[in-house]
Design a protein around this motif. Structure first.
Motif: not given
Length: 245
Positions: A171-184, A217-220, A223-228
């Motif tokens: 869901m975070m990945r989907g939201y990141a793509i959907g918010l692409g226009a703002g970053t563009q 940013v989302v992938e970072w 991965r930070r959340r899932s790091a042991p």
């Protein structure tokens, strides 16, 4: 009083201690930033809707919208709902105080996100290309639009099988793509200020950069959340004691 009862008393006291105002404010930093980023596509969509509903003059730039207004109207409405409502999913304190919020909002976010992505794909395929768009930016729109649909579908499938971590990630990945226009808008701004209107190839790269930055940013974060969590041995304990050997 025993050590166990002391610990229990301390835990209860800690649970009754209200959250610090500074922590509560910090919890709203990310949603506030996302709302600010959402303001760009929402404002642009509002201007487009006003022109369509108010009978603006038809020009070569907007003729495709007047010829088939339904896809763009659905796109604007769904993107606005998806980007604004989705920002509040990143406020942990707000979600804790309103446990039912996440589920209710999710039932609106998934359909609105799918409508936004699918109408975006339809417009890319069937609307005449606007001036300045070439094959590369069309390819980017198709790839990231399809990726958004896939992310939302996989996120929905994950929660149905009770995979919370997978659901959150997709869901975070989907939201990141959907918010692409703002970053563009941010990736285009320095080019406009320094060089001027970008050509076809630079425009495609600046558009693609908006989606790539959001996903990076989302992938970072994922991965930070899932790091042991690595436990640091207490002073005076040997390595063998710390590892349970």
């Amino acid at each position: 009083m025993t050590d166990e009862s002391t610990k229990l008393t301390d835990d209860r006291s800690e649970a009754r201690t209200p959250a610090r105002p500074s922590s509560a404010r910090a919890g709203w930093l990310v949603p506030a930033a996302l709302l600010a980023l959402s303001a760009v596509p929402v404002a642009a969509g509002a201007v487009r809707m006003t022109g369509l509903l108010g009978g603006a003059a038809i020009t070569p730039e907007n003729a495709r919208f007047f010829a088939a207004p339904l896809p763009v109207v659905l796109h604007i409405m769904s993107v606005s709902l998806y980007s604004l409502l989705g920002a509040f999913q990143f406020a942990p304190g707000f979600r804790r105080r309103r446990p039912g919020w996440h589920r209710v909002a999710g039932r609106l976010l998934v359909p609105s996100g799918l409508v936004a992505a699918l109408t975006g794909l339809w417009m890319t395929l069937f609307y005449p290309r606007p001036e300045g768009d070439g094959d590369l930016v069309t390819c980017f729109r198709l790839v990231f639009g399809a990726a958004m649909v896939l992310s939302l579908v996989l996120g929905l499938a994950a929660i149905r099988r009770r995979d919370i971590a997978g659901h959150q990630a997709w869901m975070m990945r989907g939201y990141a793509i959907g918010l692409g226009a703002g970053t563009q808008a941010l990736t285009h701004l320095p080019w406009f200020l320094i060089i001027g209107t970008p050509g076809e190839f630079p425009r495609a790269l600046l558009m693609g950069a908006g989606w790539v930055i959001n996903l990076a940013v989302v992938e970072w974060i994922i991965r930070r959340r899932s790091a042991p969590i690595r436990r640091v041995p207490s002073p005076g304990r040997t390595d063998a004691t710390a590892t349970g050997r």
